[in-house]
Enzyme design. Sequence first.
Site, mmCIF file in Angstrom:
data_model
loop_
_atom_site.group_PDB
_atom_site.id
_atom_site.type_symbol
_atom_site.label_atom_id
_atom_site.label_comp_id
_atom_site.label_asym_id
_atom_site.label_seq_id
_atom_site.Cartn_x
_atom_site.Cartn_y
_atom_site.Cartn_z
ATOM 1 N N ASP A 12 47.664 38.832 36.612
ATOM 2 C CA ASP A 12 46.914 37.836 36.348
ATOM 3 C C ASP A 12 45.726 37.847 35.321
ATOM 4 O O ASP A 12 44.721 37.122 35.533
ATOM 5 C CB ASP A 12 46.087 37.357 37.830
ATOM 6 C CG ASP A 12 47.118 37.284 38.969
ATOM 7 O OD1 ASP A 12 48.409 36.932 38.946
ATOM 8 O OD2 ASP A 12 47.135 37.875 39.999
ATOM 9 N N LYS A 15 48.311 36.051 31.201
ATOM 10 C CA LYS A 15 49.489 36.354 30.367
ATOM 11 C C LYS A 15 50.138 34.756 29.854
ATOM 12 O O LYS A 15 50.641 34.761 28.679
ATOM 13 C CB LYS A 15 50.403 37.425 30.992
ATOM 14 C CG LYS A 15 49.851 38.568 31.123
ATOM 15 C CD LYS A 15 51.059 39.366 31.772
ATOM 16 C CE LYS A 15 51.142 39.079 33.248
ATOM 17 N NZ LYS A 15 49.924 39.043 34.253
ATOM 18 N N GLY A 39 53.356 34.961 38.623
ATOM 19 C CA GLY A 39 52.969 33.363 38.659
ATOM 20 C C GLY A 39 52.004 33.355 37.272
ATOM 21 O O GLY A 39 50.868 33.985 37.300
ATOM 22 N N HIS A 40 52.630 32.617 36.452
ATOM 23 C CA HIS A 40 51.996 32.441 35.218
ATOM 24 C C HIS A 40 51.728 31.063 35.035
ATOM 25 O O HIS A 40 52.401 30.050 34.890
ATOM 26 C CB HIS A 40 52.840 32.686 34.193
ATOM 27 C CG HIS A 40 53.296 34.269 34.041
ATOM 28 N ND1 HIS A 40 54.009 35.003 33.249
ATOM 29 C CD2 HIS A 40 52.808 35.363 34.869
ATOM 30 C CE1 HIS A 40 54.140 36.307 33.377
ATOM 31 N NE2 HIS A 40 53.403 36.557 34.627
ATOM 32 N N GLN A 222 53.490 41.026 35.712
ATOM 33 C CA GLN A 222 53.037 42.073 36.582
ATOM 34 C C GLN A 222 51.835 42.534 35.317
ATOM 35 O O GLN A 222 51.394 42.029 34.436
ATOM 36 C CB GLN A 222 53.766 42.982 37.153
ATOM 37 C CG GLN A 222 54.247 42.408 38.596
ATOM 38 C CD GLN A 222 55.511 41.560 38.269
ATOM 39 O OE1 GLN A 222 56.461 41.741 37.698
ATOM 40 N NE2 GLN A 222 55.405 40.232 38.706
HETATM 41 P P1 GDP Z 1 49.055 35.643 34.597
HETATM 42 O O1 GDP Z 1 49.957 35.967 35.780
HETATM 43 O O2 GDP Z 1 48.489 36.763 33.810
HETATM 44 O O3 GDP Z 1 49.745 34.514 33.651
HETATM 45 O O4 GDP Z 1 47.668 34.922 35.092
HETATM 46 P P2 GDP Z 1 47.491 33.737 36.164
HETATM 47 O O5 GDP Z 1 48.032 32.411 35.661
HETATM 48 O O6 GDP Z 1 47.995 34.285 37.540
HETATM 49 O O7 GDP Z 1 46.003 33.776 36.357
HETATM 50 C C1 GDP Z 1 44.997 33.386 35.502
HETATM 51 C C2 GDP Z 1 44.362 32.247 35.704
HETATM 52 O O8 GDP Z 1 42.961 32.247 34.903
HETATM 53 C C3 GDP Z 1 44.892 30.999 35.570
HETATM 54 O O9 GDP Z 1 44.568 30.119 36.453
HETATM 55 C C4 GDP Z 1 44.712 30.495 34.248
HETATM 56 O O10 GDP Z 1 44.836 28.972 34.025
HETATM 57 C C5 GDP Z 1 43.287 30.957 34.170
HETATM 58 N N1 GDP Z 1 42.765 31.387 32.836
HETATM 59 C C6 GDP Z 1 43.271 31.831 31.855
HETATM 60 N N2 GDP Z 1 42.392 31.997 30.782
HETATM 61 C C7 GDP Z 1 41.209 31.858 31.214
HETATM 62 C C8 GDP Z 1 40.095 31.862 30.487
HETATM 63 O O11 GDP Z 1 39.839 32.278 29.368
HETATM 64 N N3 GDP Z 1 38.948 31.261 31.224
HETATM 65 C C9 GDP Z 1 39.144 30.642 32.264
HETATM 66 N N4 GDP Z 1 38.106 30.129 33.020
HETATM 67 N N5 GDP Z 1 40.341 30.623 33.041
HETATM 68 C C10 GDP Z 1 41.231 31.088 32.446
HETATM 69 P P1 IMO Z 2 51.709 38.118 37.323
HETATM 70 O O1 IMO Z 2 52.844 38.263 36.712
HETATM 71 C C1 IMO Z 2 49.302 39.983 40.452
HETATM 72 C C2 IMO Z 2 51.393 42.805 43.397
HETATM 73 C C3 IMO Z 2 51.530 42.296 44.642
HETATM 74 C C4 IMO Z 2 51.506 43.622 45.300
HETATM 75 C C5 IMO Z 2 52.217 44.494 44.581
HETATM 76 C C6 IMO Z 2 53.845 44.574 44.752
HETATM 77 O O2 IMO Z 2 51.461 36.946 37.836
HETATM 78 O O3 IMO Z 2 50.658 39.124 36.910
HETATM 79 P P2 IMO Z 2 55.947 43.003 44.771
HETATM 80 O O4 IMO Z 2 55.987 41.533 45.453
HETATM 81 O O5 IMO Z 2 56.152 43.108 43.328
HETATM 82 O O6 IMO Z 2 56.810 44.132 45.344
HETATM 83 O O7 IMO Z 2 54.442 43.556 45.006
HETATM 84 O O8 IMO Z 2 52.244 43.976 43.349
HETATM 85 N N1 IMO Z 2 51.893 41.903 42.200
HETATM 86 C C7 IMO Z 2 51.081 40.922 41.547
HETATM 87 N N2 IMO Z 2 49.778 41.197 41.159
HETATM 88 N N3 IMO Z 2 50.159 39.355 39.562
HETATM 89 C C8 IMO Z 2 51.402 39.745 39.748
HETATM 90 O O9 IMO Z 2 52.062 39.026 38.701
HETATM 91 C C9 IMO Z 2 51.901 40.461 40.786
HETATM 92 N N4 IMO Z 2 53.260 40.536 41.240
HETATM 93 C C10 IMO Z 2 53.350 41.528 42.117
HETATM 94 O O10 IMO Z 2 50.419 41.612 44.928
HETATM 95 O O11 IMO Z 2 50.205 44.358 45.372
HETATM 96 MG MG MG Z 3 49.717 35.704 37.723
#
Ligand code: GDP
Ligand code: IMO
Ligand code: MG
Length: 425
Positions: A12, A15, A39-40, A222
């Site tokens: 998270d 990415k 979840g991207h 991840q």
């Molecule tokens: P990922 O799994 O690495 O793609 O990240 P996620 O989408 O799960 O979580 C990142 C969250 O931070 C999302 O809600 C994005 O919209 C938000 N986000 C990404 N970059 C920034 C930033 O520079 N500032 C803020 N405030 N939010 C950001």
């Molecule tokens: P993105 O791509 C954050 C965590 C789960 C758990 C562990 C194992 O959005 O960054 P799993 O279901 O993969 O067997 O769970 O890994 N986990 C993540 N945490 N971002 C993710 O993906 C994750 N995908 C799995 O919360 O701790």
């Molecule tokens: Mg994510």
Amino acid sequence: MNTVLVGAQWGDEGKGKVIDFLTEESDVVVRFQGGSNAGHTVVVGDKKYVLHLVPSGVLHEGKHCIIGNGVVMDPFDLMKELDQVKSWGFNLLGRFHISERAQMVMQWHRALDKADEAARSEGRKIGTTGRGIGPAYADKVGRSGVRVGDILKPNFEDIVREHVEDANRKLRSLGAQELDPEEMVRLYMPVKPALMPYVTDTIQFIHEQLESDKSILFEGAQATMLDIDFGTYPFVTSSNPTAGGACTGSGVSPRCIDRVIGVLKLYTTRVGEGPFPTELFDEDGETLRKRGGEYGATTGRPRRCGWFDACVARFARRINGVDFWAMTKLDVLDTFPVVKICTGYRRPDGFVYQTFPMDLDALATCEPVYEEMPGWMCDTSHTTDYAELPENAKRYIERILEICGGKLGVLSVGPARETTLRINI
Ligand code: GDP
Ligand code: IMO
Ligand code: MG
């Protein structure tokens, strides 16, 4: 230019946003591991798009998006997501491809994931996303998985029956509800017509693209600290989200990779169980969660929040060979009078780990060693040029680079596409 993008912490990091930004200059985006546990998020204008299996480059018409052989794919999650992407107005036919070698996450993998979590005692639970990821990868390495290409075979129904029998033995031993083989056969009937148009030999496709000098962007899901080999085992996911996974998960040689970008949130979050040395349980942690909107994009769970951990980032730079960092969420720190960087973990006997130790019991006895820096206490979310940043924000970023190595390539100061600064790349 072929680029691998990986998460440098516990996921998270942002990415999805950075992939969307880099897709502009790429021809093909390849997901190489993980599944719908990811979840991207990509924010364009006032619209928020969350992608789980489909590469985050899909919001750019004309770019090819591939689910590589290293992915574990739940066909129902994918079908739902494809409908969603179409409902957003994007065309997929001819530019979305699924590897026939990718593994399938079947209903029994989800059931086994839940049953396994339920059977674990307190302290041993992983806090998985419940998407069947661990059991699907276990079947893959146990040489009894179902691959995407199997859906096209005339005996697919028999394959399903046989696998349900095997899975039922495991479910029984975990005291979980068994599955009805005939119901499973019926359930999987719509999968072939829905996915057939996209299933292809992606290895052939990717190599044709490489041979015609197209740019490929490898999208990691991840992150490094969730890697099965390098993460906080056993509190990890079941794949290799690190840079090496891009090669094995898509069928390309390490020689094809020109650069590696590590995505680094300027503080730390983690979802699920497992060690997190800089975790905050106070008001500062709550502020990070609120300002950063730190709730899981897949499960909605509140994310655990804490200070930036330079030991983690340095470890991630080494493991992945990070050339450039994409640093995200600087704006979230705007209101802190003091910001902290963890530079080591001190054991009760005085020894300080400067890299991430294998022994999690020893880690649990440690205290983080912090460097404190003055915050900048002003809004950075409208910054368009690095030079405009408040001096203290620059000092914070530059101190992180000094400790961890690597160069700053991208800086993100907000969720929206426009709030992305290109620095050195
Ligand atoms: P990922 O799994 O690495 O793609 O990240 P996620 O989408 O799960 O979580 C990142 C969250 O931070 C999302 O809600 C994005 O919209 C938000 N986000 C990404 N970059 C920034 C930033 O520079 N500032 C803020 N405030 N939010 C950001
Ligand atoms: P993105 O791509 C954050 C965590 C789960 C758990 C562990 C194992 O959005 O960054 P799993 O279901 O993969 O067997 O769970 O890994 N986990 C993540 N945490 N971002 C993710 O993906 C994750 N995908 C799995 O919360 O701790
Ligand atoms: Mg994510």
